[in-house]
Scaffold this active site. Structure first.
Site, PDB file in Angstrom:
ATOM      1  N   ALA A  65      33.720  -8.941  15.550  1.00  0.00           N
ATOM      2  CA  ALA A  65      32.600  -9.473  14.774  1.00  0.00           C
ATOM      3  C   ALA A  65      32.085  -8.418  13.797  1.00  0.00           C
ATOM      4  CB  ALA A  65      31.493  -9.936  15.711  1.00  0.00           C
TER       5      ALA A  65
ATOM      6  N   ASN B  68      32.194 -13.610  17.991  1.00  0.00           N
ATOM      7  CA  ASN B  68      30.783 -13.624  18.373  1.00  0.00           C
ATOM      8  C   ASN B  68      29.907 -13.199  17.204  1.00  0.00           C
ATOM      9  OD1 ASN B  68      30.245 -14.614  20.911  1.00  0.00           O
ATOM     10  ND2 ASN B  68      30.749 -12.704  21.936  1.00  0.00           N
TER      11      ASN B  68
ATOM     12  N   SER C 103      32.910 -19.781  24.475  1.00  0.00           N
ATOM     13  CA  SER C 103      32.446 -19.134  25.697  1.00  0.00           C
ATOM     14  C   SER C 103      33.455 -19.288  26.813  1.00  0.00           C
ATOM     15  CB  SER C 103      31.117 -19.735  26.142  1.00  0.00           C
ATOM     16  OG  SER C 103      30.703 -19.114  27.329  1.00  0.00           O
ATOM     17  N   GLY C 104      33.528 -18.268  27.639  1.00  0.00           N
ATOM     18  CA  GLY C 104      34.407 -18.348  28.799  1.00  0.00           C
ATOM     19  C   GLY C 104      35.334 -17.154  28.919  1.00  0.00           C
ATOM     20  N   GLY C 105      35.194 -16.221  27.992  1.00  0.00           N
ATOM     21  CA  GLY C 105      35.990 -14.998  28.074  1.00  0.00           C
ATOM     22  C   GLY C 105      37.474 -15.271  27.918  1.00  0.00           C
TER      23      GLY C 105
ATOM     24  N   LYS D 290      25.518 -20.626  20.879  1.00  0.00           N
ATOM     25  CA  LYS D 290      26.290 -19.680  21.700  1.00  0.00           C
ATOM     26  C   LYS D 290      25.441 -18.447  22.052  1.00  0.00           C
ATOM     27  CE  LYS D 290      29.701 -17.422  23.697  1.00  0.00           C
ATOM     28  NZ  LYS D 290      29.729 -16.055  23.374  1.00  0.00           N
TER      29      LYS D 290
ATOM     30  N   HIS E 253      23.057 -19.426  24.749  1.00  0.00           N
ATOM     31  CA  HIS E 253      23.847 -19.510  25.983  1.00  0.00           C
ATOM     32  C   HIS E 253      23.931 -18.133  26.633  1.00  0.00           C
ATOM     33  CE1 HIS E 253      27.638 -18.646  28.037  1.00  0.00           C
ATOM     34  NE2 HIS E 253      27.597 -19.879  28.503  1.00  0.00           N
ATOM     35  N   ASN E 254      24.254 -17.118  25.846  1.00  0.00           N
ATOM     36  CA  ASN E 254      24.386 -15.773  26.406  1.00  0.00           C
ATOM     37  C   ASN E 254      23.042 -15.239  26.900  1.00  0.00           C
ATOM     38  OD1 ASN E 254      26.954 -16.152  25.366  1.00  0.00           O
ATOM     39  ND2 ASN E 254      27.182 -14.015  24.759  1.00  0.00           N
TER      40      ASN E 254
ATOM     41  N   GLU F 114      22.429 -16.728  30.154  1.00  0.00           N
ATOM     42  CA  GLU F 114      23.337 -16.052  31.090  1.00  0.00           C
ATOM     43  C   GLU F 114      22.714 -14.732  31.590  1.00  0.00           C
ATOM     44  OE1 GLU F 114      27.361 -15.714  29.458  1.00  0.00           O
ATOM     45  OE2 GLU F 114      27.400 -13.623  30.118  1.00  0.00           O
TER      46      GLU F 114
ATOM     47  N   LYS G 257      26.456  -6.266  25.384  1.00  0.00           N
ATOM     48  CA  LYS G 257      27.144  -6.246  24.086  1.00  0.00           C
ATOM     49  C   LYS G 257      26.230  -6.710  22.955  1.00  0.00           C
ATOM     50  CE  LYS G 257      32.067  -6.679  25.152  1.00  0.00           C
ATOM     51  NZ  LYS G 257      33.147  -7.694  25.132  1.00  0.00           N
TER      52      LYS G 257
ATOM     53  N   ARG H 173      18.156  -4.641  31.918  1.00  0.00           N
ATOM     54  CA  ARG H 173      19.418  -3.921  31.689  1.00  0.00           C
ATOM     55  C   ARG H 173      19.146  -2.603  30.975  1.00  0.00           C
ATOM     56  NH1 ARG H 173      24.460  -7.907  30.059  1.00  0.00           N
ATOM     57  NH2 ARG H 173      23.991  -9.619  31.489  1.00  0.00           N
TER      58      ARG H 173
HETATM   59  P1  NBP Z   1      38.394  -7.454  19.360  1.00  0.00           P
HETATM   60  O1  NBP Z   1      36.979  -7.814  19.205  1.00  0.00           O
HETATM   61  O2  NBP Z   1      38.731  -6.241  20.141  1.00  0.00           O
HETATM   62  O3  NBP Z   1      39.045  -7.316  17.907  1.00  0.00           O
HETATM   63  C1  NBP Z   1      40.387  -6.921  17.759  1.00  0.00           C
HETATM   64  C2  NBP Z   1      41.042  -7.739  16.698  1.00  0.00           C
HETATM   65  O4  NBP Z   1      40.350  -7.578  15.444  1.00  0.00           O
HETATM   66  C3  NBP Z   1      42.466  -7.307  16.454  1.00  0.00           C
HETATM   67  O5  NBP Z   1      43.237  -8.448  16.211  1.00  0.00           O
HETATM   68  C4  NBP Z   1      42.335  -6.439  15.207  1.00  0.00           C
HETATM   69  O6  NBP Z   1      43.509  -6.319  14.472  1.00  0.00           O
HETATM   70  C5  NBP Z   1      41.324  -7.239  14.446  1.00  0.00           C
HETATM   71  N1  NBP Z   1      40.749  -6.521  13.309  1.00  0.00           N
HETATM   72  C6  NBP Z   1      39.885  -5.485  13.265  1.00  0.00           C
HETATM   73 BR1  NBP Z   1      39.258  -4.596  14.713  1.00  0.00          BR
HETATM   74  N2  NBP Z   1      39.569  -5.099  12.029  1.00  0.00           N
HETATM   75  C7  NBP Z   1      40.232  -5.945  11.231  1.00  0.00           C
HETATM   76  C8  NBP Z   1      40.323  -6.074   9.826  1.00  0.00           C
HETATM   77  N3  NBP Z   1      39.605  -5.282   9.016  1.00  0.00           N
HETATM   78  N4  NBP Z   1      41.135  -7.023   9.326  1.00  0.00           N
HETATM   79  C9  NBP Z   1      41.848  -7.823  10.133  1.00  0.00           C
HETATM   80  N5  NBP Z   1      41.803  -7.765  11.479  1.00  0.00           N
HETATM   81  C10 NBP Z   1      40.992  -6.826  12.023  1.00  0.00           C
HETATM   82  O7  NBP Z   1      39.221  -8.712  19.944  1.00  0.00           O
HETATM   83  P2  NBP Z   1      38.859  -9.678  21.151  1.00  0.00           P
HETATM   84  O8  NBP Z   1      38.308  -8.920  22.301  1.00  0.00           O
HETATM   85  O9  NBP Z   1      40.046 -10.523  21.331  1.00  0.00           O
HETATM   86  O10 NBP Z   1      37.673 -10.564  20.563  1.00  0.00           O
HETATM   87  C11 NBP Z   1      37.800 -11.368  19.397  1.00  0.00           C
HETATM   88  C12 NBP Z   1      36.478 -12.015  19.090  1.00  0.00           C
HETATM   89  O11 NBP Z   1      36.094 -12.835  20.178  1.00  0.00           O
HETATM   90  C13 NBP Z   1      35.319 -11.051  18.880  1.00  0.00           C
HETATM   91  O12 NBP Z   1      34.468 -11.524  17.868  1.00  0.00           O
HETATM   92  C14 NBP Z   1      34.594 -11.033  20.177  1.00  0.00           C
HETATM   93  O13 NBP Z   1      33.219 -10.741  20.062  1.00  0.00           O
HETATM   94  C15 NBP Z   1      34.833 -12.408  20.667  1.00  0.00           C
HETATM   95  N6  NBP Z   1      34.887 -12.413  22.138  1.00  0.00           N
HETATM   96  C16 NBP Z   1      34.427 -13.451  22.769  1.00  0.00           C
HETATM   97  C17 NBP Z   1      34.483 -13.497  24.129  1.00  0.00           C
HETATM   98  C18 NBP Z   1      33.985 -14.684  24.756  1.00  0.00           C
HETATM   99  O14 NBP Z   1      33.871 -14.763  25.958  1.00  0.00           O
HETATM  100  N7  NBP Z   1      33.673 -15.662  23.979  1.00  0.00           N
HETATM  101  C19 NBP Z   1      35.018 -12.490  24.893  1.00  0.00           C
HETATM  102  C20 NBP Z   1      35.492 -11.448  24.248  1.00  0.00           C
HETATM  103  C21 NBP Z   1      35.422 -11.418  22.858  1.00  0.00           C
HETATM  104  P3  NBP Z   1      44.503  -5.065  14.759  1.00  0.00           P
HETATM  105  O15 NBP Z   1      45.345  -5.481  15.913  1.00  0.00           O
HETATM  106  O16 NBP Z   1      45.262  -4.945  13.486  1.00  0.00           O
HETATM  107  O17 NBP Z   1      43.637  -3.880  15.048  1.00  0.00           O
END
Ligand code: NBP
Length: 481
Positions: free
Chosen positions: A76, A102, A128-130, A182, A185-186, A189, A260, A287
């Site tokens: 994000a 996010n 949501s749901g990781g 969303k 929701h958090n 949570e 976070k 926290r």
């Molecule tokens: P990350 O949040 O760790 O992001 C890594 C990804 O971002 C990689 O694909 C990376 O590419 C790419 N990236 C970055 Br960093 N800078 C970039 C740029 N300038 N241009 C293009 N790509 C770029 O990944 P994640 O943990 O899979 O989370 C993804 C999203 O989902 C986030 O927004 C996070 O907040 C959200 N999320 C949600 C939950 C949930 O439960 N809903 C859980 C975890 C995360 P690279 O491989 O080339 O570095």
């Protein structure tokens, strides 16, 4: 192009979402990641998925059927803006860019406005749901235009979690509505987790039961009205023994809670909207307090009861039942406050949000999933414009049944010196709502005294000011402050 949906960003969330999409009948998924190794790895590890990989944005766009639809799953903030710029460059009017990260909802509002000017649709989507949810079925909260929903709806319904036969996805509202919901929701949570933690702490220190014994209590609670994913995993965590030391795992984990930032966003937004989400705020602050090791270190010797940390109740079973009821009542308050924030956000930003449908899509896939959300859906079905969720009949009955126990638990925690900030603040909120008269009248008097901020009277219309530094007579004032 042969793919009907694309995913950009193939870290854990994006890979899992892409695999989820590919596993559904009729989908072909285009994938792209900035670093090509992630793309290659995903495609090689999952030949069954039939991914259409790309190694440039041009190739990615070419792999997609028109109108194109792509979900961004990157970090994000700036990375999201960078990817949006690239997609806008290679996409055409009528295509759809979805941000599933996010994002802060105000960023989503800004991005939607900017992208819309190019004729491309932009959808901010809460997921949501990781990791597991992304792979097996998340709860999905998309915003954006009605036009985008026509294309995205069927695809998202096919990958969402299913609760009682219904997919956990709904078109929340325009532009930032999905990310707003969303976020709340958090926040809820955070409150739910803090309440459970307070219940555990009081039981442990009040009855001397071991974590494994308390795990049994939570497992039992999970068969009743508190049934939820968070109660279920609490039992699992408490039952876990550390292999290295043989001690309960919970006793070897450092007691400093991480975050976070989405809880803080919920509270900051609530402050701007003027919505009292005190339970969520206390949970977020709890926290923060836990993580200030140096402050806790120098404060350990401060005077107070229960210096040894423990106290003993006479009747453990009765005490545990009271805590269960206090948890139930406080949880109702936390959810009521969260829905109040969604209501206020919808009014402020002009979103039409079906609050009952939001409770419905949280029943599966997400962290706060629980049976009890059905009661919220029912409450809004009965009274769509319900101003205070906890005034719905089902909750009033629950509060009536639990409140004397709730008061006992809060009083006990204060007496023995065990912090229960979420229990206590929820009760104070409840009593504040109930109060016939609040001391806010005195605050208005103080404000009028030092700042001539004026006040209203209970017995006649108009705005008034007392000449505090003069003869203390009252004058009618213009309502400018
Ligand atoms: P990350 O949040 O760790 O992001 C890594 C990804 O971002 C990689 O694909 C990376 O590419 C790419 N990236 C970055 Br960093 N800078 C970039 C740029 N300038 N241009 C293009 N790509 C770029 O990944 P994640 O943990 O899979 O989370 C993804 C999203 O989902 C986030 O927004 C996070 O907040 C959200 N999320 C949600 C939950 C949930 O439960 N809903 C859980 C975890 C995360 P690279 O491989 O080339 O570095």
């Amino acid at each position: 192009g042969q793919a009907n949906i694309g995913v950009v960003g193939l870290a854990v969330m994006g890979s899992n979402l892409a695999r989820n999409l590919a596993s559904r009948e009729g989908n072909t998924v285009a994938v792209y990641n900035r670093s090509s190794d992630k793309t290659e790895h995903l495609v090689q590890a999952h030949p069954e998925a039939g991914f259409a990989p790309a190694f440039s944005y041009e190739e990615f766009a070419a792999n997609l059927q028109k109108p194109r639809a792509a979900i961004i799953m990157v970090k994000a903030g700036r990375p999201t803006d960078a990817v949006i710029d690239e997609l806008v460059r290679v996409f055409e009017p009528g295509d759809i860019i979805v941000d599933g990260g996010n994002a802060l909802f105000t960023d989503t509002i800004r991005r939607e406005k900017a992208v819309r000017e190019t004729g491309i649709n932009f959808v901010g989507m809460g997921v949501s749901g990781g990791e597991e949810g992304a792979l097996l079925g998340p709860s999905i909260m998309p915003g954006g235009s009605d036009e985008s929903w026509v294309t995205l709806g069927p695809i998202l319904k096919s990958i969402a979690a299913i609760a009682e036969g219904e997919p956990c996805v709904t078109h929340v509202g325009h532009d930032g509505a999905g990310h707003f919901v969303k976020m709340v929701h958090n926040g809820i949570e955070y409150a739910d987790m803090q309440l459970i933690a307070e219940a555990y702490d009081l039981i442990r220190r009040g009855t001397g039961k071991s974590p494994a014994e308390i795990a049994d209590i939570f497992a039992e609670w999970n068969r009743g009205e508190l049934e939820s994913y968070l109660i279920e995993i609490t039992a699992e965590v408490l039952r876990q023994t550390d292999a290295a030391t043989g001690r309960p795992l919970v006793d070897v984990i450092v007691d400093q809670a991480g975050a976070k930032g989405t809880g803080a966003w919920t509270v900051q937004t609530a402050l701007s909207l003027g919505v009292p989400v005190s339970g969520i705020a206390e949970a977020t602050f709890a926290r923060s307090l836990s993580s200030h090791a140096e402050q806790r270190e120098i404060s350990g010797g401060l005077p107070g009861p229960s210096a040894e940390g423990d106290f003993a109740v006479d009747d453990a079973d009765e005490f545990i039942e009271k805590i269960r009821l206090a948890l139930w009542a406080s949880k109702i308050v936390a959810y009521s406050q969260g829905f109040d924030e969604i209501r206020a956000g919808a009014a402020e930003y002009g979103w039409k949000i079906d609050l009952g449908a939001i409770a419905g899509i949280w029943r599966g896939g997400c962290i706060i999933r629980a049976q009890f959300l059905n009661r919220i859906t029912e409450a809004y079905a009965e009274t769509p414009d319900l101003a205070v969720l906890l005034t719905a009949p089902y909750f009033v009955e629950a509060l009536e049944r639990s409140q004397s126990a709730w008061r006992d638990v809060v009083a006990t925690s204060a007496r023995v010196g065990i912090p229960a900030p979420a229990f206590s603040s929820s009760l104070a909120y409840y009593d504040g709502l109930r109060a016939e008269r609040l001391p806010a009248a005195l605050i208005q008097g103080q404000r009028d005294f030092f700042g001539a901020h004026t006040y209203k009277r209970i017995d006649k219309p108009g705005t008034f000011h007392t000449l505090w530094s003069g003869d203390r007579s009252e004058i009618e004032a213009e309502d400018t402050h």
